[in-house]
Design an enzyme around this catalytic site. Structure first.
Site, PDB file in Angstrom:
ATOM      1  N   ASP A  14      59.792  28.017  49.663  1.00 34.32           N
ATOM      2  CA  ASP A  14      60.126  28.407  48.290  1.00 34.32           C
ATOM      3  C   ASP A  14      58.879  28.936  47.559  1.00 34.32           C
ATOM      4  OD1 ASP A  14      61.188  28.371  45.568  1.00 34.32           O
ATOM      5  OD2 ASP A  14      62.715  26.976  46.297  1.00 34.32           O
TER       6      ASP A  14
ATOM      7  N   THR B  17      65.532  31.538  42.792  1.00 30.05           N
ATOM      8  CA  THR B  17      65.757  30.686  43.966  1.00 30.05           C
ATOM      9  C   THR B  17      67.182  30.746  44.539  1.00 30.05           C
ATOM     10  OG1 THR B  17      64.019  29.193  43.306  1.00 30.05           O
ATOM     11  CG2 THR B  17      65.699  28.277  44.754  1.00 30.05           C
TER      12      THR B  17
ATOM     13  N   ASN C 129      69.740  31.436  39.051  1.00 21.96           N
ATOM     14  CA  ASN C 129      69.887  29.989  39.213  1.00 21.96           C
ATOM     15  C   ASN C 129      71.024  29.507  38.325  1.00 21.96           C
ATOM     16  OD1 ASN C 129      67.819  29.660  41.056  1.00 21.96           O
ATOM     17  ND2 ASN C 129      66.281  29.376  39.467  1.00 21.96           N
TER      18      ASN C 129
ATOM     19  N   ARG D  27      70.259  23.604  45.431  1.00 21.40           N
ATOM     20  CA  ARG D  27      70.624  24.991  45.752  1.00 21.40           C
ATOM     21  C   ARG D  27      69.947  25.492  47.034  1.00 21.40           C
ATOM     22  NH1 ARG D  27      67.536  24.710  41.122  1.00 21.40           N
ATOM     23  NH2 ARG D  27      65.642  25.962  40.976  1.00 21.40           N
TER      24      ARG D  27
ATOM     25  N   ASP E 184      57.113  25.671  45.650  1.00 22.79           N
ATOM     26  CA  ASP E 184      57.538  26.308  44.406  1.00 22.79           C
ATOM     27  C   ASP E 184      57.107  25.495  43.191  1.00 22.79           C
ATOM     28  OD1 ASP E 184      59.362  28.380  42.985  1.00 22.79           O
ATOM     29  OD2 ASP E 184      60.148  26.461  42.288  1.00 22.79           O
TER      30      ASP E 184
ATOM     31  N   HIS F 104      54.589  26.974  40.445  1.00 21.53           N
ATOM     32  CA  HIS F 104      54.924  27.141  39.024  1.00 21.53           C
ATOM     33  C   HIS F 104      53.866  26.500  38.131  1.00 21.53           C
ATOM     34  CE1 HIS F 104      58.763  29.143  38.700  1.00 21.53           C
ATOM     35  NE2 HIS F 104      59.252  28.439  39.696  1.00 21.53           N
TER      36      HIS F 104
ATOM     37  N   ASP G 194      62.327  32.761  49.320  1.00 20.93           N
ATOM     38  CA  ASP G 194      63.394  33.170  48.413  1.00 20.93           C
ATOM     39  C   ASP G 194      62.891  34.127  47.333  1.00 20.93           C
ATOM     40  OD1 ASP G 194      61.865  31.079  47.433  1.00 20.93           O
ATOM     41  OD2 ASP G 194      63.507  30.150  46.332  1.00 20.93           O
ATOM     42  N   HIS G 195      61.568  34.175  47.153  1.00 19.93           N
ATOM     43  CA  HIS G 195      60.905  35.042  46.168  1.00 19.93           C
ATOM     44  C   HIS G 195      59.420  34.722  46.235  1.00 19.93           C
ATOM     45  CE1 HIS G 195      60.407  31.406  43.844  1.00 19.93           C
ATOM     46  NE2 HIS G 195      61.687  31.167  44.040  1.00 19.93           N
TER      47      HIS G 195
END
Ligand SMILES: [Zn+2]
Length: 539
Positions: free
Chosen positions: A35, A76, A97, A160, A299, A303, A346-347
């Site tokens: 992630d 995500t 999301n 998710r 992730d 962040h 996912d990104h």
């Protein structure tokens, strides 16, 4: 006596004929989503990666070096869905999301499902299913292709990240519950957690991992790829601060939210992946199984601290070691060359704008909610109406048709006015009417990605695109969601069964992953797939 050998010969021929028709497949497919992993992380820290993790994949596997996400927004849920469906939000229905639902007048979460209940917890964290996803997945197609003999299981700290990849017909999906610090599921999949899941939860591994403070793997001064620690633009671990050592042993209150923001979250995910393969005998049953694992902590760390932080670098160095151990485990358990792995993201993520600004590079943040208030205030002055914009999210405006209708304001007139206002915003590069995308003068790459992200039933009315380096978010830490290469350029490395070493710099897409797995396994591609087979891999 003479007839027996003939019979044996005939039956041998028959057996050979059947075998010749049965497609060869790997024993296990391992889909790995890291992630928020930017493509450049494959190389940025490579000199301190070991030989068994990322470097083993890149050197012995096949790397698609220019893989892009062909839609926006790059969030995500949309990413995990696209990897496994080979589709895009226009078709698969996962447009973010969460997104605004006009019929309910509220935000709707990608995996929410009030018809199911939590399994393994009394919290609401298990009221989740894949029902909001319109298309099926490569995991579903494997189940269909083998008349449901194959198992498909999804695992991630984020619901998710586990639910969407595992598909509609999944045997199970497991995710992390902040309330209990253990793995949970929903009644969509099962009535009760299997004993082996209860057993891993009973070990209270997150408590063990938190009891050891997060210190750097190597001396802090050796992290030359990263900015010095403890900068004001960094976020922090919940209940803790923003510098090493991260004293997770002293955390009080809800420590499990903080746990996800540490490398221990990835360790716990590897623990669960191994436990699942062991207990479900995945790849050890004479039929191809599929485990979809997503690592969420990369992730959460990203962040909070951004791509140029010691925290991010240390998280990837630790992840690389654990990935190497996981491959050794798979070699022993399933057999070297018997399993097929793809690793992607996912990104990606933007650099923290304040960090860029320190080096004279452009970047900044703006807030969706502020943009909504600003347009609504201007609309009140101009047209004498209140709340003309119902919601702003995923860089889209949802107009309030009933307000416009009551005031007898033509929707197209209002749109033209609102687009003019949006374009006056210093962070906004372009704004356009989503219903008229084909006539806009956006560059072709952007037009394609916006079209792929635009869902006729779910999306908003007007879209705005920020200047490069800008995003919707706070001024601490960073995020993702835009079309720009830092968000949309992802790693894609194939390794294992039938994969020959190599690489391509040809542009490939996230949507090609499911199509390529389908080709390798000789099964049907998912029913919303718009990707192409990456031919270099199938040769
Ligand atoms: Zn993500």
């Amino acid at each position: 006596m003479r007839r027996i050998p003939v019979l044996i010969l005939i039956s041998l021929l028959a057996v050979t004929a059947i075998h010749a028709q049965k497609p060869e497949r790997p024993k296990l497919v391992v889909g790995i989503v890291v992630d928020q992993m930017r493509w450049d992380y494959l190389y940025r820290y490579a000199d301190r990666y070991g030989k068994d993790g990322f470097n083993r994949m890149v050197k012995q596997g096949f790397s698609c070096e220019n893989t892009f996400i062909p839609y926006t927004p790059t969030y995500t849920a949309a990413g995990h869905t696209s990897v496994y469906t080979g589709s895009v939000p226009a078709i698969d229905g996962i447009i973010g999301n969460s997104w605004y639902r006009r019929d309910l007048k509220r935000q709707w979460y990608c995996a929410e499902d009030s018809t199911v209940s939590s399994v393994g917890s009394t919290s609401a964290a298990g009221k989740m299913s894949p029902r909001n996803m319109w298309s099926n997945t490569i995991t579903d197609e494997l189940r269909l292709a083998t008349n449901f003999e194959s198992k498909a299981i999804g695992i991630a700290l984020k619901d998710r990240g586990a639910i969407l990849p595992a598909g509609h017909a999944a045997n199970a999906a497991y995710w992390f519950d902040n309330a209990t610090g253990g793995w949970i599921s929903s009644t969509y999949y099962m009535k009760e957690l299997p004993e082996w899941v209860k057993a891993i939860n009973d070990k209270k591994l997150p408590d063990q991992y938190l009891s050891k403070d997060w210190t750097t793997l190597y001396p802090a001064g050796t992290y030359r790829q990263s900015t010095e620690d403890d900068r004001p633009f960094e976020g922090s671990i919940q209940g803790e601060d923003n510098s090493f050592p991260h004293t997770t042993s002293r955390l009080t209150g809800n420590r499990y939210e903080a746990f996800k923001q540490t490398p221990g979250g990835n360790t716990f995910t590897f623990d669960m992946a191994r436990a699942t393969i062991d207990a479900e005998k995945m790849g050890q049953r004479g039929v191809t199984d599929f485990i979809a694992v997503s690592f969420s902590s990369t992730d959460y760390v990203g962040h909070a601290f951004g791509p140029n932080s010691i925290e991010a670098e240390d998280t990837y160095l630790r992840f690389d070691r654990e990935l190497g151990e996981f491959f050794k485990y798979l070699d022993t358990k399933v057999g070297a060359g018997q399993y097929l792995v793809f690793l992607t993201a996912d990104h990606g993520a933007a650099h923290i704008p304040a960090f860029l600004n320190e080096h004279n590079m452009p970047g900044g943040t703006a807030d969706d909610a502020v943009i909504q208030r600003w347009i609504n205030t201007s609309a009140a002055k101009k047209f004498g109406i209140q709340k003309a914009v119902e919601s702003v999210g995923n860089y889209q405006l949802y107009l309030n048709y009933s307000v416009l209708d009551s005031a007898k304001i033509d929707v197209n007139d209002f749109k033209t006015w609102a687009l003019g206002e949006l374009k006056a915003h210093p962070a906004i590069m372009a704004a356009y009417d989503l219903g008229n995308l084909s006539t806009s003068t956006l560059p072709e790459t952007l037009k394609t990605r916006m079209t792929n992200g635009f869902n006729q039933k779910l999306s908003g009315d007007l879209q705005f695109i920020f200047m490069p380096g800008f995003f919707d978010g706070s001024n601490k830490g960073t995020t993702h969601g835009t079309w720009n290469p830092y968000d949309a350029h992802i790693p894609l490395v194939w390794y294992g069964w039938k994969i020959k070493p190599g690489k391509t710099n040809r542009e490939t897409y996230m949507t090609d992953i499911a199509a390529t797995v389908a080709a390798l396994l000789r099964i049907q591609m998912p029913n919303g797939c718009v990707g192409n087979v990456i031919e270099e891999i199938t040769r």
